[in-house]
Design a protein around this motif. Sequence first.
Motif, mmCIF file in Angstrom:
data_model
loop_
_atom_site.group_PDB
_atom_site.id
_atom_site.type_symbol
_atom_site.label_atom_id
_atom_site.label_comp_id
_atom_site.label_asym_id
_atom_site.label_seq_id
_atom_site.Cartn_x
_atom_site.Cartn_y
_atom_site.Cartn_z
ATOM 1 N N TYR A 179 0.823 -1.211 0.000
ATOM 2 C CA TYR A 179 0.000 0.000 0.000
ATOM 3 C C TYR A 179 0.860 1.265 0.000
ATOM 4 N N ILE A 180 2.014 1.207 0.672
ATOM 5 C CA ILE A 180 2.845 2.400 0.863
ATOM 6 C C ILE A 180 3.625 2.781 -0.389
ATOM 7 N N ARG A 181 4.078 1.811 -1.180
ATOM 8 C CA ARG A 181 4.983 2.130 -2.297
ATOM 9 C C ARG A 181 4.405 3.174 -3.261
ATOM 10 N N PRO A 182 3.140 3.043 -3.724
ATOM 11 C CA PRO A 182 2.602 4.102 -4.598
ATOM 12 C C PRO A 182 2.565 5.469 -3.914
ATOM 13 N N ILE A 183 2.372 5.462 -2.599
ATOM 14 C CA ILE A 183 2.356 6.730 -1.856
ATOM 15 C C ILE A 183 3.726 7.383 -1.913
ATOM 16 N N PHE A 184 4.770 6.609 -1.683
ATOM 17 C CA PHE A 184 6.126 7.148 -1.755
ATOM 18 C C PHE A 184 6.432 7.641 -3.169
ATOM 19 N N ARG A 185 5.981 6.896 -4.151
ATOM 20 C CA ARG A 185 6.228 7.282 -5.549
ATOM 21 C C ARG A 185 5.558 8.627 -5.849
ATOM 22 N N LYS A 186 4.322 8.780 -5.391
ATOM 23 C CA LYS A 186 3.609 10.035 -5.610
ATOM 24 C C LYS A 186 4.244 11.166 -4.802
ATOM 25 N N ARG A 187 4.797 10.834 -3.630
ATOM 26 C CA ARG A 187 5.427 11.862 -2.800
ATOM 27 C C ARG A 187 6.602 12.493 -3.522
ATOM 28 N N GLY A 188 7.388 11.678 -4.232
ATOM 29 C CA GLY A 188 8.514 12.216 -4.987
ATOM 30 C C GLY A 188 8.050 13.222 -6.028
ATOM 31 N N LYS A 189 6.935 12.925 -6.681
ATOM 32 C CA LYS A 189 6.396 13.827 -7.696
ATOM 33 C C LYS A 189 5.908 15.125 -7.060
ATOM 34 N N ILE A 190 5.186 15.008 -5.947
ATOM 35 C CA ILE A 190 4.684 16.203 -5.260
ATOM 36 C C ILE A 190 5.841 17.050 -4.763
ATOM 37 N N ASN A 191 6.824 16.405 -4.183
ATOM 38 C CA ASN A 191 7.986 17.129 -3.659
ATOM 39 C C ASN A 191 8.707 17.879 -4.785
ATOM 40 N N ALA A 192 8.796 17.254 -5.956
ATOM 41 C CA ALA A 192 9.424 17.912 -7.099
ATOM 42 C C ALA A 192 8.619 19.131 -7.543
ATOM 43 N N GLU A 193 7.286 19.014 -7.527
ATOM 44 C CA GLU A 193 6.425 20.134 -7.903
ATOM 45 C C GLU A 193 6.584 21.302 -6.934
ATOM 46 N N VAL A 194 6.571 20.989 -5.644
ATOM 47 C CA VAL A 194 6.697 22.038 -4.627
ATOM 48 C C VAL A 194 8.069 22.706 -4.726
ATOM 49 N N THR A 195 9.111 21.894 -4.888
ATOM 50 C CA THR A 195 10.462 22.439 -5.020
ATOM 51 C C THR A 195 10.579 23.301 -6.266
ATOM 52 N N GLY A 196 9.956 22.847 -7.360
ATOM 53 C CA GLY A 196 9.985 23.613 -8.604
ATOM 54 C C GLY A 196 9.330 24.968 -8.451
ATOM 55 N N ARG A 197 8.175 25.003 -7.790
ATOM 56 C CA ARG A 197 7.487 26.283 -7.584
ATOM 57 C C ARG A 197 8.295 27.200 -6.670
ATOM 58 N N LEU A 198 8.891 26.626 -5.639
ATOM 59 C CA LEU A 198 9.700 27.425 -4.719
ATOM 60 C C LEU A 198 10.902 28.027 -5.447
ATOM 61 N N THR A 199 11.530 27.255 -6.323
ATOM 62 C CA THR A 199 12.667 27.758 -7.102
ATOM 63 C C THR A 199 12.242 28.922 -7.981
ATOM 64 N N GLU A 200 11.079 28.789 -8.624
ATOM 65 C CA GLU A 200 10.560 29.878 -9.457
ATOM 66 C C GLU A 200 10.264 31.119 -8.624
ATOM 67 N N THR A 201 9.693 30.913 -7.454
ATOM 68 C CA THR A 201 9.353 32.028 -6.579
ATOM 69 C C THR A 201 10.593 32.813 -6.175
ATOM 70 N N LEU A 202 11.631 32.108 -5.782
ATOM 71 C CA LEU A 202 12.859 32.773 -5.357
ATOM 72 C C LEU A 202 13.542 33.475 -6.527
ATOM 73 N N ALA A 203 13.472 32.870 -7.720
ATOM 74 C CA ALA A 203 14.089 33.493 -8.890
ATOM 75 C C ALA A 203 13.328 34.740 -9.333
ATOM 76 N N GLY A 204 12.012 34.746 -9.101
ATOM 77 C CA GLY A 204 11.188 35.879 -9.538
ATOM 78 C C GLY A 204 10.760 36.791 -8.416
ATOM 79 N N VAL A 205 11.568 36.867 -7.366
ATOM 80 C CA VAL A 205 11.176 37.634 -6.176
ATOM 81 C C VAL A 205 10.958 39.116 -6.498
ATOM 82 N N ARG A 206 11.704 39.665 -7.463
ATOM 83 C CA ARG A 206 11.519 41.081 -7.805
ATOM 84 C C ARG A 206 10.161 41.332 -8.436
ATOM 85 N N VAL A 207 9.733 40.405 -9.298
ATOM 86 C CA VAL A 207 8.412 40.530 -9.923
ATOM 87 C C VAL A 207 7.320 40.391 -8.866
#
Length: 590
Positions: A196-224
């Motif tokens: 039951y847990i393995r698909p959850i961990f797999r999805k967690r990696g995807k979510i974590n990548a999405e959150v990290t990606g948005r955070l990277t964009e936010t920090l890069a575009g802080v002036r805007v």
Amino acid sequence: MQYLKESSKNKDKPKPKVTMLQAFKTIIWPRRKLVFIGLILIVIRSLAGLVLPWQSKVLLDDVVPNKDFTQLYYLIGIVIGAITIQSVTSFLLTRILSVQAQYLISELRAQVQKKVLSLPISFFDNTKSGALVSRIMTDVEGVRNLIGTGLVQLVGGTFTAIVSLIILIKLNPWMTLFVFVPLSIFGYIALRAFKYIRPIFRKRGKINAEVTGRLTETLAGVRVIKAFNAEAQENSIFEKGVDKLYQNVKKSLTATALMTSSSTFLIGVATTGIMGIGGYYMILGEMTTGEFLFFTLILGFMIAPIVQMSNIGSQLTEALAGLDRTEELMNMTAEEDDTERNVELETLNGDIEFKDVSFSYEEDKEVLHNISFKAPAGSVTALVGSSGSGKSTIAGLSATFLNPQSGEVTIDNQDLSKVKLNSYRKYLGVVLQDEFLFEGTIRENIMFPRPNATETELQNAVKAAYVNEFTDRFDDGLETLIGERGVRLSGGQRQRLAIARAILANPKVIILDEATSNLDTESEALIQKSLNELVKDRTTIVIAHRLSTIRKADQILVIEAGRIVEQGTHDELITLEGRYFDLYTYQAKI
């Protein structure tokens, strides 16, 4: 070292999940010598750990009743020796397996990063950079559980549990059977939970990548963000992302908690039963106090690894889920993997020709329609037109960042889609509208395409692009740190630095995408001089909104709605009084 084999076959079919057998073959087996040494150390450590409960039985049944001080000293020596062996083997295990696991992680990260950089531009257009950072840095970390601490706990725990079970059966088979029943129930629950847990961990990696990606964009575009007072909006988006991550973690924690509570209850039942059965046998005189203590301690040695398996299982499940995502990247087709790209360019003249080229980013939505033109070697071809007309797409096709859906782009009469990319791009130079600069010094950025260039070549490029016009005013000159993406330089300074970089690269083909758009009038005049030097004897494709900068182009293509509507020199197109005439006279009035 090659962990996950790259394959372009069956790329449209769903990829199978990474199995323990596959992980064993690709990760553990190539390091079998080190792993074998580790396994020997695990066995020695596990056997040394059984000495203490065995000597506890001897202490209670033989030494104390007989008041044998000599045997007591001998017993203490044996226990200290066993503890020493455990400490030494634990250190060696960490030094051999855990360090090797970290080395493997660093190798995998380098391998995945290399693979990512080999992917086509279209992949990066559709993937957030922060998400890729997460996949490169985080997804491979679970490997340490396959060859490091997880392997030690798994193998060592299994060996200890089996040896302990044999000893328990010899001591008292009925008490052992009573314990074995609840442990079997726990094992069944754990296996179901891991599935039951393995698909959850797999999805967690995807979510974590999405959150990290948005955070990277936010920090890069802080002036805007600050300019538009959008902090609250970004905070809300990030909060939703981390809440999504929290909900995922909560699911896995629920499953883990179920295993933990089950183990607590079932082990409690087993312990209570042992107290009752053991007390019964001791009252009857069929079991000594030392034997009961020995049984209890050995029982702990058997149960502890089994309970620990829940934690190890979670670690291994998370590791395999991360490797699933890593395999997805490794199975993607690299640009150079195209079997049709087999033409090696030994030399380059620079004759570019578009032959009836059409292109679309989305199916049935063409952005270029049957484009045909020639750009002879050493000539300057300017592309003008309204935004979205297809100018940058033509430039992208010329730089091999894109491939046409139909038609052909050739270089020296060779189809670019069949040319090995590195053999063409070593002759290519690109100056973009929003030029990317790396954090570091001005010198490092200019020398990026040719790190081994001589000081004379560097200075020639600096002077040709008029970079010295502003670096001479800096205390550190070319050693001045420019900050992330060159934030400490003005737009004109960044552009001149980018042109100096292109001059130092000494390419045969130049793509200039709005190269003077960020410049003030004074900077534009300086840059125009350096560009005239840059494009000399080089095939140049220029995208420009400032039509005054391309009056001397050998040919001007007016692009509208993905088609060439006009073509000729500046004077010819002015005489024609068509679309180019309208654009030029409009700019002249501004």
